[in-house]
Structures are given as structure tokens and as C-alpha cells.
Motif scaffolding. Structure first.
Motif, PDB file in Angstrom:
ATOM      1  N   THR A 306      40.813  21.340  36.079  1.00 17.91           N
ATOM      2  CA  THR A 306      39.719  21.989  35.363  1.00 17.91           C
ATOM      3  C   THR A 306      39.535  23.396  35.916  1.00 17.91           C
ATOM      4  N   ASN A 307      39.579  24.397  35.055  1.00 21.29           N
ATOM      5  CA  ASN A 307      39.469  25.785  35.493  1.00 21.29           C
ATOM      6  C   ASN A 307      38.140  26.390  35.065  1.00 21.29           C
ATOM      7  N   ALA A 308      37.556  27.170  35.970  1.00 20.22           N
ATOM      8  CA  ALA A 308      36.300  27.868  35.680  1.00 20.22           C
ATOM      9  C   ALA A 308      36.583  29.349  35.481  1.00 20.22           C
ATOM     10  N   VAL A 309      35.923  29.934  34.493  1.00 17.27           N
ATOM     11  CA  VAL A 309      36.133  31.350  34.188  1.00 17.27           C
ATOM     12  C   VAL A 309      35.823  32.220  35.399  1.00 17.27           C
ATOM     13  N   GLU A 310      34.760  31.884  36.139  1.00 14.06           N
ATOM     14  CA  GLU A 310      34.396  32.722  37.285  1.00 14.06           C
ATOM     15  C   GLU A 310      35.468  32.718  38.369  1.00 14.06           C
ATOM     16  N   ASP A 311      36.199  31.605  38.500  1.00  7.66           N
ATOM     17  CA  ASP A 311      37.289  31.560  39.478  1.00  7.66           C
ATOM     18  C   ASP A 311      38.464  32.421  39.025  1.00  7.66           C
ATOM     19  N   TRP A 312      38.709  32.432  37.723  1.00  7.43           N
ATOM     20  CA  TRP A 312      39.757  33.326  37.216  1.00  7.43           C
ATOM     21  C   TRP A 312      39.351  34.791  37.408  1.00  7.43           C
ATOM     22  N   GLU A 313      38.101  35.091  37.143  1.00  6.33           N
ATOM     23  CA  GLU A 313      37.632  36.465  37.314  1.00  6.33           C
ATOM     24  C   GLU A 313      37.748  36.903  38.764  1.00  6.33           C
ATOM     25  N   ASN A 314      37.421  36.011  39.689  1.00  6.86           N
ATOM     26  CA  ASN A 314      37.553  36.324  41.106  1.00  6.86           C
ATOM     27  C   ASN A 314      39.003  36.540  41.483  1.00  6.86           C
ATOM     28  N   THR A 315      39.886  35.697  40.958  1.00 10.78           N
ATOM     29  CA  THR A 315      41.318  35.829  41.231  1.00 10.78           C
ATOM     30  C   THR A 315      41.839  37.177  40.760  1.00 10.78           C
ATOM     31  N   ILE A 316      41.446  37.565  39.561  1.00 13.71           N
ATOM     32  CA  ILE A 316      41.879  38.852  39.020  1.00 13.71           C
ATOM     33  C   ILE A 316      41.367  39.997  39.892  1.00 13.71           C
ATOM     34  N   GLU A 317      40.130  39.908  40.324  1.00 14.78           N
ATOM     35  CA  GLU A 317      39.549  40.971  41.158  1.00 14.78           C
ATOM     36  C   GLU A 317      40.295  41.100  42.487  1.00 14.78           C
ATOM     37  N   VAL A 318      40.553  39.968  43.151  1.00 19.89           N
ATOM     38  CA  VAL A 318      41.220  40.003  44.453  1.00 19.89           C
ATOM     39  C   VAL A 318      42.646  40.535  44.314  1.00 19.89           C
ATOM     40  N   LEU A 319      43.392  39.999  43.356  1.00 21.66           N
ATOM     41  CA  LEU A 319      44.803  40.360  43.243  1.00 21.66           C
ATOM     42  C   LEU A 319      45.003  41.783  42.726  1.00 21.66           C
ATOM     43  N   SER A 320      44.114  42.245  41.855  1.00 25.23           N
ATOM     44  CA  SER A 320      44.232  43.633  41.392  1.00 25.23           C
ATOM     45  C   SER A 320      43.850  44.605  42.507  1.00 25.23           C
ATOM     46  N   THR A 321      42.871  44.238  43.320  1.00 27.06           N
ATOM     47  CA  THR A 321      42.493  45.065  44.475  1.00 27.06           C
ATOM     48  C   THR A 321      43.648  45.180  45.456  1.00 27.06           C
ATOM     49  N   ALA A 322      44.399  44.084  45.617  1.00 24.48           N
ATOM     50  CA  ALA A 322      45.547  44.080  46.528  1.00 24.48           C
ATOM     51  C   ALA A 322      46.772  44.752  45.921  1.00 24.48           C
ATOM     52  N   GLY A 323      46.689  45.118  44.656  1.00 21.93           N
ATOM     53  CA  GLY A 323      47.813  45.774  43.996  1.00 21.93           C
ATOM     54  C   GLY A 323      48.875  44.821  43.488  1.00 21.93           C
ATOM     55  N   LEU A 324      48.544  43.538  43.429  1.00 21.34           N
ATOM     56  CA  LEU A 324      49.523  42.547  42.965  1.00 21.34           C
ATOM     57  C   LEU A 324      49.533  42.404  41.448  1.00 21.34           C
ATOM     58  N   THR A 325      48.424  42.752  40.801  1.00 20.84           N
ATOM     59  CA  THR A 325      48.335  42.641  39.352  1.00 20.84           C
ATOM     60  C   THR A 325      47.685  43.889  38.783  1.00 20.84           C
ATOM     61  N   ALA A 326      47.727  43.993  37.456  1.00 20.02           N
ATOM     62  CA  ALA A 326      47.178  45.162  36.781  1.00 20.02           C
ATOM     63  C   ALA A 326      45.667  45.235  36.959  1.00 20.02           C
ATOM     64  N   GLU A 327      45.148  46.439  36.938  1.00 20.64           N
ATOM     65  CA  GLU A 327      43.711  46.629  37.124  1.00 20.64           C
ATOM     66  C   GLU A 327      42.916  46.291  35.865  1.00 20.64           C
ATOM     67  N   ASP A 328      43.580  46.337  34.697  1.00 19.49           N
ATOM     68  CA  ASP A 328      42.861  46.135  33.440  1.00 19.49           C
ATOM     69  C   ASP A 328      43.070  44.741  32.857  1.00 19.49           C
ATOM     70  N   GLY A 329      43.629  43.810  33.640  1.00 19.46           N
ATOM     71  CA  GLY A 329      43.856  42.465  33.139  1.00 19.46           C
ATOM     72  C   GLY A 329      42.550  41.707  32.939  1.00 19.46           C
ATOM     73  N   THR A 330      42.519  40.846  31.934  1.00 16.53           N
ATOM     74  CA  THR A 330      41.359  40.010  31.674  1.00 16.53           C
ATOM     75  C   THR A 330      41.770  38.541  31.779  1.00 16.53           C
ATOM     76  N   VAL A 331      40.798  37.654  31.785  1.00 17.44           N
ATOM     77  CA  VAL A 331      41.097  36.221  31.877  1.00 17.44           C
ATOM     78  C   VAL A 331      42.023  35.810  30.735  1.00 17.44           C
ATOM     79  N   ASP A 332      41.738  36.280  29.518  1.00 15.55           N
ATOM     80  CA  ASP A 332      42.548  35.905  28.363  1.00 15.55           C
ATOM     81  C   ASP A 332      43.979  36.420  28.457  1.00 15.55           C
ATOM     82  N   THR A 333      44.176  37.462  29.240  1.00 13.65           N
ATOM     83  CA  THR A 333      45.532  37.986  29.424  1.00 13.65           C
ATOM     84  C   THR A 333      46.419  36.959  30.107  1.00 13.65           C
ATOM     85  N   TYR A 334      45.838  36.255  31.058  1.00  9.67           N
ATOM     86  CA  TYR A 334      46.638  35.403  31.927  1.00  9.67           C
ATOM     87  C   TYR A 334      46.495  33.904  31.662  1.00  9.67           C
ATOM     88  N   TYR A 335      45.413  33.510  31.017  1.00  4.64           N
ATOM     89  CA  TYR A 335      45.084  32.083  30.945  1.00  4.64           C
ATOM     90  C   TYR A 335      44.484  31.730  29.594  1.00  4.64           C
TER      91      TYR A 335
END
Length: 342
Positions: A306-335
Motif C-alpha cells: 500500500t503506497n501513500a502519496v505523501e511518502d512518494w512526495e517525500n521520496t521525490i523531494e529527497v532524491l531530487s535534492t540529492a541530484g538522483l532524479t529530475a527536479e520537476d518530477g511529480t508523483v504521477d510521473t513515476y507511479y
């Protein structure tokens, strides 16, 4: 979407057991939707690596007939890294894959036609791993130590964020870049004081090979966490055969729940399945460490996957900050949340 009940009746399962063992499927080419009429669809499923304890639910689910009950003849294949698995799925060399969220997301950013359909390891296993008898008990104890890292992987790339979270500077810790396959050897030989990696993978292996206890300075304990492994599907299959994906996600969720309920039996189901598999003791430790990663505060008490939107949003924030993913990605982009397990 409104989900169909794809479970087979017990009589139908018995009636098709011999077909499943013979490798038969519900269609000549192994494609098409999973069905509830006693037939199974052959599904190729590539892991992120050679089988280890994290993968016990898949073997247990096959052994217990859980995937068959959902109309799936699951064919498990070893992988060679999450990025290669994600690419293989995107190129439709395999039907589905099991891969790390950072690799899935980076692949999507580069144009690979895939999406995550369910993340099961929802707390990152990233951790600094050290021998318990070395006196490294808190992040502060890392000052002046040498830690093995592997440039480019998610635990290494997010390590600066971990150091910031625990109040350390990058200069406080010496990082020795080592090939992923050599990190354990470097720690066992004393070349480094510890390593950065996945606590549910390397840690039990190191403990078994050294005969020493291993302690973990987990990123999640410092408030830094992001998604790890889950199911990745081709965009084309999401569009053309959602019922098959739904069946796979539901079956996987049930398999994880069953393996969590009986860890010993789950690990026993892996015996003899791959010559590169660790021994039973290591597998047991790996699966027990994996169980700790299956839910967040947002999904506590829910069925696995079971996935929660807030966990996806946190994942995107952490990984984009680290430079691992795009800065403009959204939850719908990936999941896509179309296949939430029930």
C-alpha cells in the motif's frame, strides 16, 4: 479502476496444478490477462539482483500457490542491478521487474517507458554498517573514520544528506570509493571502518562471514528516508493489460503478508533455487531485516504494498535534492495508484 476478483477457486487450482508444473500458461505466447477460469498466464519477473532474503516472498508465494490462485505462473529471474532491471522492463525483455525506486525514477527521467505500480520496501535500507565492537555507536562516532562508498548509488549519493541530518560535515568522514562487490571485503579486511549500503543485504552477510555482530546507523533513524524496492511495469502493459498488473500486485501483497507471518517457512522455500544464493542463516537475517522496511507511519497497519502519496512526495523531494532524479518530477510521473493492493 474497479478491480476484478481474479482468484481461482480451490478446485480450479487443483485442476490446473499439473499444467502449472509443466510450464503451461493461459495463452500460447504467455501474454494476456490473468484469468479466473482455471488457466494461468506465464509472467517473467526479473529481480534487482541474484536472489537473497528480500526475495523470499516471491518464492514462498509460488510454493504456496498464491500467484497461481491469481492466475499467474510466476517465472523468477535473477537481475544484475535495479537500473538494468528497469531498462529490461522498459524494453519489454521481461514482463515485470523488481527494482529500487531511485533507479526506476532515474530511468523514467531518461525516457524509459515504465512506471512503479507498487513499492513494498517503503523505508530505505540505506545505512552506515560497522562492527558492533568498534565503538561506533552514534553518528558522532563517525568523525575521523573511513567508510567505503560506491559512487553513483543511492546510499552514497544521499550520504551528504544523512551527514547534514545528523549534524556532521562531509569532511568529518573519509569516504573511500570502492566497487560495490569489493565493499564487504574492504570491511572484513579492516581497510575501512565500515561501509554504506543496504542494511538488509550486506549486514547479515558480513556478520556471517566475520562471526562478529554488525550495527547500523540507519538513514531513517535520522529522519531521512525514501522508497526502495517494488514492482515496475512497462507503460504499454499498464495501458493494455491492467488486469494482469492488478493480479500481480494483489498476489505479491498476499505473498509478502504470508512470508511476514512465517519467516522461517518463507526462507525455506528458497532452498536450492539459485547457486549464488546465500546460505539459510544469511537469508533468514536478510528477510527479517526486510520486514522492518515494509511500512511507514502513513501506511502502518495496511497490507504490504500500500503506497501513500505523501511518502512518494517525500521520496521525490529527497532524491531530487540529492541530484538522483529530475527536479520537476511529480508523483504521477513515476507511479500509478491504479493497483493499490486490497
Amino acid at each position: 479502476m474497479k478491480k476484478r476478483n481474479l482468484a481461482l477457486s480451490s478446485l480450479a487450482v487443483l485442476g490446473t496444478a499439473s499444467l502449472a508444473l509443466a510450464g503451461c500458461s493461459g495463452s500460447d505466447d504467455g501474454g494476456g490477462s490473468a484469468s479466473g477460469d482455471g488457466e494461468t498466464t506465464t509472467v517473467s519477473f526479473m529481480l534487482n539482483w541474484y536472489p537473497y532474503g528480500e526475495h523470499a516472498p516471491f518464492y514462498y508465494g509460488v510454493e504456496q500457490g498464491i500467484f497461481e490462485e491469481h492466475g499467474i505462473d510466476l517465472q523468477i529471474e535473477a537481475g544484475q542491478g535495479s537500473t538494468k532491471t528497469a531498462q529490461a522492463v522498459g524494453q519489454e525483455q521481461v514482463d515485470f521487474g523488481w527494482a529500487d525506486a531511485p533507479a526506476i525514477m532515474a530511468s523514467i527521467d531518461s525516457g524509459v517507458g515504465i512506471q512503479s505500480v507498487a513499492t513494498f520496501l517503503q523505508v530505505t535500507p540505506s545505512a552506515v554498517q560497522v562492527f558492533s565492537d568498534e565503538g561506533i555507536e552514534t553518528p558522532e562516532d563517525l568523525k575521523g573514520k573511513t567508510i567505503a562508498v560506491s559512487a553513483g548509488d543511492a546510499p552514497t549519493t544521499t550520504f551528504p544528506l544523512y551527514l547534514e541530518a545528523v549534524g556532521l560535515e562531509e569532511s568529518d568522514v573519509s569516504q573511500q570509493n570502492v566497487d560495490p562487490a569489493g565493499k564487504i571485503a574492504a570491511m572484513l579486511s579492516g581497510q575501512v571502518d565500515g561501509l554504506i549500503g543496504f542494511a538488509h543485504d550486506q549486514g547479515p552477510t558480513i556478520a556471517a562471514e566475520s562471526g562478529r555482530d554488525v550495527s547500523y546507523l540507519r538513514y531513517s533513524d535520522a529522519g531521512l528516508s525514501f522508497f526502495s524496492n517494488g514492482i515496475v511495469a512497462p507503460s504499454s502493459t499498464i495501458e493494455s493489460d491492467p488486469e494482469l498488473i492488478d493480479a500481480l500486485v494483489q498476489a505479491t501483497s498476499e505473498a509478502f503478508a504470508a512470508a511476514k507471518e512465517d519467516p522461517e517457512a518463507a526462507v525455506a522455500s528458497m532452498e536450492g533455487k539459485d547457486p549464488q544464493m546465500p546460505d539459510a542463516e544469511v537469508l533468514q537475517g536478510q528477510w527479517e531485516e526486510t520486514i522492518k522496511l515494509l511500512e511507514t507511519d502513513a501506511t502502518a497497519g495496511q497490507v504490504p504494498g500500500t503506497n501513500a502519496v505523501e511518502d512518494w512526495e517525500n521520496t521525490i523531494e529527497v532524491l531530487s535534492t540529492a541530484g538522483l532524479t529530475a527536479e520537476d518530477g511529480t508523483v504521477d510521473t513515476y507511479y500509478t495508484d491504479e493497483f493499490q493492493p486490497e
